[in-house]
Design an enzyme around this catalytic site. Structure first.
Site, PDB file in Angstrom:
ATOM      1  N   CYS A 204       0.810  -1.225   0.000  1.00 18.55           N
ATOM      2  CA  CYS A 204       0.000   0.000   0.000  1.00 18.55           C
ATOM      3  C   CYS A 204       0.842   1.274   0.000  1.00 18.55           C
ATOM      4  O   CYS A 204       0.306   2.366  -0.191  1.00 18.55           O
ATOM      5  CB  CYS A 204      -0.949  -0.003   1.190  1.00 18.55           C
ATOM      6  SG  CYS A 204      -2.063  -1.407   1.190  1.00 18.55           S
TER       7      CYS A 204
ATOM      8  N   HIS B 183      -2.651   7.283   3.301  1.00 24.61           N
ATOM      9  CA  HIS B 183      -3.241   6.027   2.814  1.00 24.61           C
ATOM     10  C   HIS B 183      -4.569   5.804   3.525  1.00 24.61           C
ATOM     11  O   HIS B 183      -4.687   5.994   4.731  1.00 24.61           O
ATOM     12  CB  HIS B 183      -2.271   4.874   3.100  1.00 24.61           C
ATOM     13  CG  HIS B 183      -2.847   3.527   2.816  1.00 24.61           C
ATOM     14  ND1 HIS B 183      -3.603   3.262   1.693  1.00 24.61           N
ATOM     15  CD2 HIS B 183      -2.777   2.358   3.510  1.00 24.61           C
ATOM     16  CE1 HIS B 183      -3.976   1.995   1.713  1.00 24.61           C
ATOM     17  NE2 HIS B 183      -3.493   1.420   2.796  1.00 24.61           N
TER      18      HIS B 183
ATOM     19  N   ASN C 275     -10.557   0.584   1.320  1.00 26.45           N
ATOM     20  CA  ASN C 275      -9.101   0.559   1.164  1.00 26.45           C
ATOM     21  C   ASN C 275      -8.760   0.032  -0.232  1.00 26.45           C
ATOM     22  O   ASN C 275      -8.959  -1.148  -0.519  1.00 26.45           O
ATOM     23  CB  ASN C 275      -8.508  -0.352   2.250  1.00 26.45           C
ATOM     24  CG  ASN C 275      -6.993  -0.494   2.148  1.00 26.45           C
ATOM     25  OD1 ASN C 275      -6.370  -0.001   1.215  1.00 26.45           O
ATOM     26  ND2 ASN C 275      -6.402  -1.182   3.115  1.00 26.45           N
TER      27      ASN C 275
HETATM   28  C1  LIG Z   1      -9.253  -4.991  10.855  1.00 27.05           C
HETATM   29  C2  LIG Z   1      -9.699  -3.881  11.800  1.00 27.05           C
HETATM   30  C3  LIG Z   1     -10.725  -3.006  11.095  1.00 27.05           C
HETATM   31  C4  LIG Z   1     -10.356  -4.500  13.010  1.00 27.05           C
HETATM   32  O1  LIG Z   1     -10.821  -3.465  13.851  1.00 27.05           O
HETATM   33  P1  LIG Z   1     -10.462  -3.403  15.403  1.00 27.05           P
HETATM   34  O2  LIG Z   1     -11.341  -2.420  16.001  1.00 27.05           O
HETATM   35  O3  LIG Z   1      -8.977  -3.229  15.495  1.00 27.05           O
HETATM   36  O4  LIG Z   1     -10.857  -4.809  15.880  1.00 27.05           O
HETATM   37  P2  LIG Z   1      -9.921  -5.896  16.587  1.00 27.05           P
HETATM   38  O5  LIG Z   1      -9.027  -6.514  15.567  1.00 27.05           O
HETATM   39  O6  LIG Z   1      -9.291  -5.290  17.809  1.00 27.05           O
HETATM   40  O7  LIG Z   1     -11.003  -6.901  17.011  1.00 27.05           O
HETATM   41  C5  LIG Z   1     -12.022  -6.565  17.933  1.00 27.05           C
HETATM   42  C6  LIG Z   1     -13.165  -7.528  17.777  1.00 27.05           C
HETATM   43  O8  LIG Z   1     -13.887  -7.176  16.590  1.00 27.05           O
HETATM   44  C7  LIG Z   1     -14.114  -8.338  15.823  1.00 27.05           C
HETATM   45  N1  LIG Z   1     -14.284  -7.982  14.436  1.00 27.05           N
HETATM   46  C8  LIG Z   1     -13.320  -7.919  13.452  1.00 27.05           C
HETATM   47  N2  LIG Z   1     -13.900  -7.569  12.299  1.00 27.05           N
HETATM   48  C9  LIG Z   1     -15.208  -7.417  12.554  1.00 27.05           C
HETATM   49  C10 LIG Z   1     -16.322  -7.050  11.757  1.00 27.05           C
HETATM   50  N3  LIG Z   1     -16.199  -6.779  10.449  1.00 27.05           N
HETATM   51  N4  LIG Z   1     -17.537  -6.951  12.346  1.00 27.05           N
HETATM   52  C11 LIG Z   1     -17.688  -7.208  13.648  1.00 27.05           C
HETATM   53  N5  LIG Z   1     -16.677  -7.562  14.451  1.00 27.05           N
HETATM   54  C12 LIG Z   1     -15.451  -7.664  13.901  1.00 27.05           C
HETATM   55  C13 LIG Z   1     -12.917  -9.210  16.112  1.00 27.05           C
HETATM   56  O9  LIG Z   1     -13.211 -10.558  15.812  1.00 27.05           O
HETATM   57  C14 LIG Z   1     -12.725  -8.975  17.581  1.00 27.05           C
HETATM   58  O10 LIG Z   1     -13.647  -9.797  18.260  1.00 27.05           O
HETATM   59  P3  LIG Z   1     -13.209 -10.463  19.659  1.00 27.05           P
HETATM   60  O11 LIG Z   1     -12.918  -9.303  20.582  1.00 27.05           O
HETATM   61  O12 LIG Z   1     -14.415 -11.252  20.025  1.00 27.05           O
HETATM   62  O13 LIG Z   1     -12.001 -11.296  19.356  1.00 27.05           O
HETATM   63  C15 LIG Z   1      -8.496  -3.033  12.264  1.00 27.05           C
HETATM   64  O14 LIG Z   1      -7.670  -3.803  13.076  1.00 27.05           O
HETATM   65  C16 LIG Z   1      -7.676  -2.470  11.154  1.00 27.05           C
HETATM   66  O15 LIG Z   1      -8.148  -1.633  10.405  1.00 27.05           O
HETATM   67  N6  LIG Z   1      -6.400  -2.873  11.066  1.00 27.05           N
HETATM   68  C17 LIG Z   1      -5.489  -2.329  10.073  1.00 27.05           C
HETATM   69  C18 LIG Z   1      -5.851  -2.853   8.731  1.00 27.05           C
HETATM   70  C19 LIG Z   1      -5.043  -2.271   7.652  1.00 27.05           C
HETATM   71  O16 LIG Z   1      -4.650  -1.140   7.703  1.00 27.05           O
HETATM   72  N7  LIG Z   1      -4.844  -3.083   6.631  1.00 27.05           N
HETATM   73  C20 LIG Z   1      -4.291  -2.673   5.403  1.00 27.05           C
HETATM   74  C21 LIG Z   1      -2.848  -2.379   5.504  1.00 27.05           C
HETATM   75  S1  LIG Z   1      -2.377  -1.606   4.022  1.00 27.05           S
END
Ligand SMILES: CC(C)(COP(=O)(O)OP(=O)(O)OC[C@H]1O[C@@H](n2cnc3c(N)ncnc32)[C@H](O)[C@@H]1OP(=O)(O)O)[C@@H](O)C(=O)NCCC(=O)NCCS
Length: 306
Positions: free
Chosen positions: A109, A231, A261
């Site tokens: 990215c 980004h 994204n």
């Molecule tokens: C993936 C992302 C959106 C998840 O959001 P978050 O608030 O960090 O959530 P977490 O990973 O801490 O997980 C919290 C809970 O939400 C859940 N969860 C994840 N995706 C979910 C969704 N779409 N809907 C509902 N719950 C979800 C998880 O399973 C977790 O449940 P648990 O507590 O029972 O285990 C976030 O971590 C993120 O954006 N990460 C960076 C991604 C990125 O930049 N990627 C591209 C790089 S170029």
């Protein structure tokens, strides 16, 4: 160093829009969760990387009044090539009808910022004009059963034609840290896997530190930045980076609510959108910053000129 003029630009998004409600109907998630945790309301899905890329570049060439022989090098950033050989840039070159050199780059990215620095280097080495194109179809490597990534992915492309001129690449910072190589992966022919929480943590730190280095090299402060184009991976990452760097959200370009994204295309899509709306004016300092799998990161401060 040569100057850096934005001769022309354009973006391309596939027509099919997928809303949070549609994803919530298929996955264990909700409209509210997706919007609150990511800032995304919808994403454009479909097409091919070469198709989206060729459309964006053809539009940019037309907007700039440029012909087949006017671009010396096409630098195409993609992390989602349609096929392994030939490189996507060759397909785009043929589809748009260009005669110059053509190469793919992949810095995940961060690819748009890597490509911009490379394009500025090619201009400094004497290229008349460089096309910087970022094109992505993340949907093709998304596991649509995996709610943690499926809610993020979008497709799109953005093209910029750069030439010597009144603007400038004022300062830049590129970096990589292979200790994060397993946090975000896609095996050949496979689907993307991500440790979202760890990527989130590292992304905020790496992007904010890179911005600080670029501003320090330029001898500028956050208050001098007219437009910040980060980004677009998660709005909470963007807000955390803005807070750490002291750049207010009012001066930060946001398209993630409409596009999701789009990997390395996202900075280009946000920049092209801002330029089309007249948000950025000649002479403004524009700061681009990205991070991606690897982990890689990059930031670039440019003096905008059209
Ligand atoms: C993936 C992302 C959106 C998840 O959001 P978050 O608030 O960090 O959530 P977490 O990973 O801490 O997980 C919290 C809970 O939400 C859940 N969860 C994840 N995706 C979910 C969704 N779409 N809907 C509902 N719950 C979800 C998880 O399973 C977790 O449940 P648990 O507590 O029972 O285990 C976030 O971590 C993120 O954006 N990460 C960076 C991604 C990125 O930049 N990627 C591209 C790089 S170029």
């Amino acid at each position: 160093m040569a100057g850096l003029r934005m001769r022309a630009w354009a973006l391309s998004l596939p027509p099919q829009v997928v809303t949070n409600a549609e994803l919530a109907a298929r996955l264990d998630t909700s409209e509210q969760w997706i919007f609150e945790r990511t800032g995304i309301r919808q994403r454009h899905i479909g097409g091919t990387t070469r198709g989206l890329g060729a459309e964006a570049l053809a539009k940019a060439m037309a907007a700039g009044g440029l012909g087949p022989d006017d671009v010396d090098v096409l630098v195409l950033s993609t992390t989602t090539p349609d096929r392994q050989i030939p490189q996507t840039a060759i397909d785009v070159q043929r589809m748009v009808g260009l005669s110059g050199a053509a190469v793919d780059i992949n810095a995940a990215c961060s690819g748009f910022v890597y490509g911009l620095v490379m394009a500025a280097g090619l201009l400094a080495l004497g290229s008349r004009r460089v096309a910087l194109l970022a094109a992505e179809t993340l949907s093709a490597i998304t596991d649509w059963e995996d709610r943690s990534f499926a809610v993020l992915a979008g497709d799109g492309a953005a093209a910029f034609v750069l030439e010597d001129g009144p603007g400038e690449l004022v300062a830049w910072d590129l970096g990589a840290d292979g200790s994060g190589s397993e946090l975000l992966t896609c095996e050949r022919g496979g689907l993307l896997r991500m440790d979202g929480a760890e990527v989130f943590r590292r992304a905020v730190r790496a992007t904010a530190d890179s911005v600080a280095r670029t501003l320090a090299r330029a001898g500028e402060s956050a208050s001098a930045v007219g437009l910040f184009v980060p980004h677009q991976a998660n709005q909470r990452i963007i807000e955390a980076v803005a807070a750490r760097t002291g750049i207010p959200m009012e001066r930060t370009a946001l398209v993630i609510d409409r596009t999701g994204n789009t990997s390395s295309a996202s900075i280009g899509v946000a920049l092209a959108g801002a330029a089309d709306c007249g948000v950025v004016e000649d002479g403004d300092l524009v700061l681009l910053a990205g991070f991606g799998a690897g982990m890689t990161w990059g930031s670039a401060l440019i003096r905008w000129a059209t």
